[in-house]
Design a protein around this motif. Structure first.
Motif, short mmCIF file in Angstrom:
data_model
loop_
_atom_site.label_atom_id
_atom_site.label_comp_id
_atom_site.label_asym_id
_atom_site.label_seq_id
_atom_site.Cartn_x
_atom_site.Cartn_y
_atom_site.Cartn_z
N PRO A 196 0.85 -0.97 -0.13
CA PRO A 196 0.02 -0.05 0.04
C PRO A 196 0.86 1.41 -0.17
CG PRO A 196 0.09 -0.99 2.17
CD PRO A 196 0.80 -1.92 1.50
N TYR A 197 0.21 2.62 -0.30
CA TYR A 197 1.07 3.58 -0.15
C TYR A 197 1.30 3.99 1.17
CZ TYR A 197 -1.26 4.94 -4.45
OH TYR A 197 -1.53 4.89 -5.88
N THR A 198 2.65 4.10 1.33
CA THR A 198 3.13 3.87 2.90
C THR A 198 4.06 5.13 3.05
OG1 THR A 198 4.43 2.33 4.63
CG2 THR A 198 5.43 2.37 2.12
N HIS A 199 4.70 5.10 4.39
CA HIS A 199 5.42 6.24 4.90
C HIS A 199 6.74 5.48 5.45
CE1 HIS A 199 5.85 10.61 4.99
NE2 HIS A 199 5.41 10.68 6.20
N TYR A 200 6.93 6.16 6.77
CA TYR A 200 8.20 5.73 7.35
C TYR A 200 8.02 4.54 8.17
CZ TYR A 200 10.28 9.91 5.79
OH TYR A 200 10.78 10.61 4.81
#
Length: 390
Positions: A162-166
């Motif tokens: 999925p769209y993720t981050h840190y």
């Protein structure tokens, strides 16, 4: 023989505009085709082709290396991906002309035939726009993967992260693990599966968490687990996981690939012939990869002339592994260009026609003129509205 003109032909393909480059000569009926497609930069690339045409008009089109160096070195400013994409389209067309002049397929100019067929993979539902399924729906997604394999493919690349981050939320990681386990169970061990992270992970720890979830299913490779360019970080990811890594679609120069090889950061490099400078630079990158114990799996989700170029490159490149394709992207992929791509038993057959074997149907192409592209990257947002990597 002299070059008399350089033209561009644009064909809309919804999420991108295919940029086809036609190089004309003073020999009746002898011209070449190339492709310079660069998503969401169509007008910039067309302008760069027009600028670079001044460097090649009046020259012998068979002096390919000479003309590539002229376009690069006499431009003074580093060209970047827009300028290099423009060079790539022209360079492919020069190879098309040179091979047609000799009456041989382009792969003969690249060192000759290295294999009897070309291993190929496609995307979910052949990349067809509008046929995507949300990976959160496990049953429908697995059915779509099975349908893709049923089209005759022996390998498929999927985007399930999925769209993720840190960070890597536990529910998301567990869902990915369940999904890929179901996919492997459905298609069996005879089908190669690759997973494209698209550089979505902003930290090494997030990338490792998702790769660890996928690794038990023995992927052929995991692509762009982090953003490209930081080869030390990519090597660190590789040292922490069991799956082979791949990157390279957003690297453009031999020097960048040399640094990647020096760090032993990945198992597979993915140069795009439409962005690195065509066959001339593609062969140099492949040689660097071979010295660095890396295979080559060229990036190629673009148009049919790019596909033809990728086919010839694969035939002639010893450390080639597998070729990306997206022939199902839009319904008119096979209508606007006659091309030499034949899928047999999940592989591409070796082409035998002179040149690239492609011919643009300009009447069919005119039915799909330039339009501003649909940009899916706008979907890449976190729950709180922050911009994420697409």
């Amino acid at each position: 023989m002299k070059i008399t003109g350089v033209e561009t032909k644009i064909v809309n393909a919804i999420h991108r505009n295919w940029i086809f480059v036609k190089v004309l000569t003073d020999q009746p009926g002898l011209y070449g085709w190339g492709e310079a497609t660069l998503e969401w930069k169509t007008r910039a690339v067309v302008g760069a082709v027009e600028d670079l045409a001044a460097f090649v008009i009046g020259e012998d089109p068979r002096r390919i290396e000479h003309l590539v160096r002229k376009m690069q070195m006499h431009s003074f400013w580093p060209l970047g991906v827009i300028g290099l994409s423009a060079i790539s389209g022209i360079e492919m067309a020069l190879h098309d002309i040179a091979a047609k002049d000799l009456g041989v397929p382009v792969w003969r100019l690249l060192g000759g035939q290295s294999r009897d067929w070309v291993r190929v993979y496609t995307h979910f539902q052949r990349g067809k726009i509008g046929a995507q399924v949300d990976p959160k729906d496990i049953e429908s997604y697995v059915a779509g993967v099975e349908a893709t394999v049923a089209m005759g493919y022996r390998a498929v690349k999927l985007g399930v992260v999925p769209y993720t981050h840190y960070d890597a939320p536990i529910p998301e990681v567990k869902h990915v693990a369940r999904l890929v386990e179901r996919i492997r169970l459905a298609v069996g061990d005879e089908i190669d599966i690759m997973f494209d992270f698209h550089g979505r992970c902003s930290s090494i720890s997030a990338a490792v968490a998702y790769i660890d979830a996928i690794s038990p299913m023995r992927p052929l490779f995991v692509e762009e687990p982090i953003q490209p360019g930081d080869n030390e970080a990519m090597a660190l990811v590789a040292s922490k996981v069991q799956a082979p890594l791949a990157t390279g679609e957003r690297l453009f120069t031999p020097r960048e690939f040399f640094d990647l090889a020096a760090h032993k950061a990945v198992s597979i490099v993915q140069p795009d012939l439409c962005h690195v400078g065509g066959f001339t630079m593609g062969k140099k990158i492949a040689a660097i990869a071979e010295i660095g114990h890396m295979g080559v799996a060229p990036h190629n989700p673009l148009g049919p002339i790019s596909g033809a170029a990728a086919l010839h490159f694969a035939v002639a490149t010893p450390n080639f592994v597998i070729q990306e394709e997206a022939r199902g992207l839009v319904d008119w992929y096979d209508e606007v260009v006659q091309h030499p791509i034949v899928l047999e038993n999940g592989h591409w057959a070796v082409p035998t026609s002179p040149g690239l074997g492609v011919e643009l149907d300009e009447v069919a192409a005119a039915k799909h003129p330039f339009e501003p592209e649909v940009i899916p990257a706008r979907e890449a947002l976190s729950a709180d509205g922050a911009i994420l990597n697409w």
